[in-house]
Enzyme design. Structure first.
Site, PDB file in Angstrom:
ATOM      1  N   GLY A 150       0.936  -1.134   0.007  1.00 17.88           N
ATOM      2  CA  GLY A 150       0.021  -0.128  -0.170  1.00 17.88           C
ATOM      3  C   GLY A 150       0.939   1.105  -0.100  1.00 17.88           C
ATOM      4  CB  THR A 151       3.989   2.140   1.950  1.00 19.65           C
ATOM      5  OG1 THR A 151       3.561   2.040   2.941  1.00 19.65           O
ATOM      6  CG2 THR A 151       5.046   3.107   1.817  1.00 19.65           C
ATOM      7  CD  GLN A 188      -6.817   1.369   8.299  1.00 15.93           C
ATOM      8  OE1 GLN A 188      -7.649   0.596   8.921  1.00 15.93           O
ATOM      9  NE2 GLN A 188      -5.749   1.241   8.748  1.00 15.93           N
ATOM     10  CB  SER A 223      -2.779  -1.700   2.087  1.00 16.12           C
ATOM     11  OG  SER A 223      -1.675  -2.386   2.686  1.00 16.12           O
ATOM     12  CB  ALA A 224      -3.524  -7.268  -0.087  1.00 13.98           C
ATOM     13  CG  HIS A 225      -0.869  -5.930   5.098  1.00  8.59           C
ATOM     14  ND1 HIS A 225      -0.569  -5.488   6.528  1.00  8.59           N
ATOM     15  CD2 HIS A 225      -0.388  -4.627   4.491  1.00  8.59           C
ATOM     16  CE1 HIS A 225       0.028  -4.412   6.569  1.00  8.59           C
ATOM     17  NE2 HIS A 225       0.123  -3.840   5.378  1.00  8.59           N
ATOM     18  CB  CYS A 284       5.801   6.744  25.916  1.00  8.43           C
ATOM     19  SG  CYS A 284       4.387   7.266  26.390  1.00  8.43           S
TER      20      CYS A 284
END
Lengths: 461, 461
Positions: A69-70, A177, A194-196, A320
């Site tokens: 996807g990136t 999403q 993005s498939a995953h 954090c």
């Protein structure tokens, strides 16, 4: 183990696994070759492209399979900007986009382009009028996510697409999403996925470029995927990705209702069960599986570790827990508390019992983390006294300590009095105003100090 | 079906399949996350990186997993050039590199860089002295393949690495064709590989950047893989890739001997069985599984189709099998015949019987294709007569017709006479001189013509 981090990566869907296994045998050869194995691979790839197009709502020849996807975002943003370079070098993005979009924008800016970041409201949504106002003569591209990955808020994509279309500017929608839940509405020009994120395997992204959109691929030439995604096609993974997209879509309507009820339950009950919690993101316009809240006086990393010990996998936008020591840019843009942040993102099929157990376990877990940190007891009313100023020196202390120190002294401060918190932690800039908002106190502002900043809070009640 | 195209893509190794299945369950989560599933994924990724480093002969933190071999080359070449931009903007490549290298060089050139292409000899090998001569003060990077993908010739990588090292210039070795057989020797600086060439799954490339090599990643920032390969890591595929690399390496020494004998058999027997054939590539310094030959008067595409019907999957560098209508740049750089080109690349485990059957089938298949094309009968001696010139008009006719027409008239041409072949097919520029070389005739040269070119051949015997 209850895995509640589907927004990062969903477990492999059984259909994806089956399809992957089947196509490992038939889809490993080079689809550009003329022999039988090559033709078999080509047929699998063509069929996957047709099915992906149907799920997205576009033509098959508009679909490009990328390696993630990136990568789809990098290629889509870069290609669209280069394709309209003659029009101008202005890019519009929202301030809550995925890092792949914002990093693409940074590269564009360092290369001489201009970027407008459209702000969001406290729920994380953009206003279509703000996109309209950002459009310029030289705008080459606008980008907007279909839904936010950290808080689940759904964006008004169709309206923004309409505004862009009227100005002749292409809109790229990052649908990472939401694509598993349904096609993206509206008259968008480019789309990424993005498939995953929907239960497909890693290694497959989706880039759709509508016919007629000017597009100039950047980087070295390559003949694969219409020249838009370099490298040998990963056909078994592509087949598995598309098969699982169809499978999750078939269950989407029913599963959306179920997950929406489960996340609504978390939205409602967490603030009842845990004191000093802020639930963030739009309560209505949101994807079914995501709910996000932040807990005052809590170290996000410690909380995640404790929840992991209890068998829950969740993520956090707290500073954090990140390697960069800065809080999530999404929470920052929304102006909400970042400390003790927890994102719960339920994969399809999540059992109600697991959510109930999470709600049982959470209060004790948060209380335990707070106790270790020496967090203040729930605030008590203090009688009005003379005005004065208390200084809290939190220099060198990391989130959530500055807010804890502030809260500890606050009980003894008279109404009208101020507290000046000295802090060199980036998260304080976000979390001290957010604390004021939650407590109904006045945030006076930030002043430069010898080291870090001074954050001034006035007690109003 | 006998699959003889391992140099394009090898079938999935059984070990890769097992490892992929096992890690689909444990390796799908985000390795950057703190919870159990994330830690499991991280452990698998770390172990794969260690194992890959051991196989390559480098440190684990020098290994980057990319989404393909092509992507590894693009990132490696682009990053090394950018990292040494202050030194200069000169790049050295050989003229027979993979297209991913040559396309990277094109992008660099169009961006203002200078590229030197080092020539190869008729066997396809570079001379280390030629690399040394090409080195300049402003050379940022040199690139050389470990072995050629079309003809199998092994390059003198260690020697070229030594020459580059002495000049302080990093050498990137494209080891796509040899990594399954063993580590690359010599003092190289960067290395690339591609898992599906050694029996791993698609979707995994390898980029190694030695410590101390200046490297500046291009494109949008991303925190994955030390910032050198954007996008979510495809851990199941990475685990499978590395497992299969170890598996093929364990069998490599023995299998190399066996395949080398089988390809030597093809090298020797094809010219005995089929008239008018040129076997190309170095007879000794070559990878075990690749053997390439070209058949005069044959249309490469028709030959591939016929071999496919007979159950053999091979590939070809002939122009008539490519979408670009230009012959393979490798055969062109070697100055050898491109028409009727066949590359046989045997995967490990190829049965001797399959190779024998190929040798049985080939003569009839070639003869059949030649007959359909009306190829000339094997050349006959013709008595010397008066010198003269014959003109062959092959305008508008595609490879291999111009050479067939030349051969048909050649029998009637007296010694000392010339033939002028008019052709507008790009392949003629390569194949007419190659025909002369094979026939021991004089290639006079190419002259511009009204359409296309005139290729002049003088009969010397």
């Amino acid at each position: 183990m209850s895995y509640f981090d589907a927004a990062s990566a969903a477990p492999l869907h059984p259909v994806a696994r089956q399809a992957l296994l089947a196509s490992l045998d038939d889809g490993w050869a080079d689809p550009a070759r003329l022999y039988r194995e090559g033709r078999k691979a080509r047929m699998l790839l063509d069929a996957a492209r047709e099915a992906a197009a149907e799920a997205v709502g576009c033509r098959a020849d508009e679909v490009v399979f990328t390696s993630s996807g990136t990568r789809a975002v990098h290629t889509g943003v870069g290609g669209a900007l280069a394709g309209r370079r003659r029009v101008g070098r202005h890019l519009i993005v929202s301030s809550v986009e995925h890092s792949s979009v914002l990093h693409s924008a940074e590269v564009f800016e360092s290369d001489g382009g201009t970027v407008t970041q459209v702000a969001v409201d406290r729920a994380g949504a953009v206003d279509p009028a703000a996109y309209e106002a950002a459009l310029r003569e030289d705008t080459a591209l606008a980008v907007l996510q279909s839904a936010n990955h950290e808080v689940g808020t759904v964006q008004p994509v169709a309206e923004v697409a309409g505004v862009c279309r009227a100005a002749g500017v292409p809109l790229l929608v990052d649908a990472a999403q939401s694509l598993g839940w349904g096609p993206v509405e509206g008259d968008w020009s480019l789309l990424t996925g993005s498939a995953h994120k929907w239960g497909g395997p890693s290694g497959v992204g989706l880039l759709v470029v509508r016919k007629g959109v000017r597009f100039a691929v950047q980087g070295p030439a390559d003949e694969r995927e219409s020249g838009r995604a370099a490298g040998f096609e990963n056909i078994p993974a592509i087949v598995a990705a598309v098969a699982s997209l169809r499978a999750v879509r078939a269950e989407a309507a029913q599963e959306a209702v179920r997950l929406r009820e489960l996340t609504a339950r978390i939205r409602t009950r967490v603030p009842q069960l845990v004191p000093d919690v802020e639930v963030v993101g739009d309560p209505e316009r949101r994807v079914p599986g995501i709910v996000t809240f932040s807990c005052l006086y809590v170290d996000g990393e410690a909380l995640l570790h404790e929840l992991d010990r209890e068998g829950f996998a969740v993520s956090s936008g707290s500073s954090c827990t990140s390697s960069t020591l800065t809080p999530s840019h999404v929470l920052k843009a929304m102006g909400v508390l970042s400390e003790g942040n927890v994102r719960v993102s339920l994969p399809p099929g999540t059992a109600e019992a697991d959510v109930e157990r999470f709600l049982e376990v959470l209060p004790g877990t948060v209380a335990g983390v707070r106790e270790k940190l020496g967090a203040p007891a729930p605030a008590k009313a203090v009688p009005a006294e003379e005005a004065g100023e208390v200084v809290v020196d939190s220099l060198g202390r990391r989130c959530p300590i500055p807010v804890i120190e502030l809260a500890k002294v606050f009980g003894g401060v008279p109404v009208g009095g101020t507290v000046r918190v000295l802090s060199d932690d980036e998260a304080a800039r976000l979390d001290i105003p957010a604390w004021c908002e939650m407590r109904g106190q006045e945030y006076v502002g930030e002043e430069p100090a010898e080291r870090g900043s001074a954050y001034v809070v006035r007690k109003v009640s």
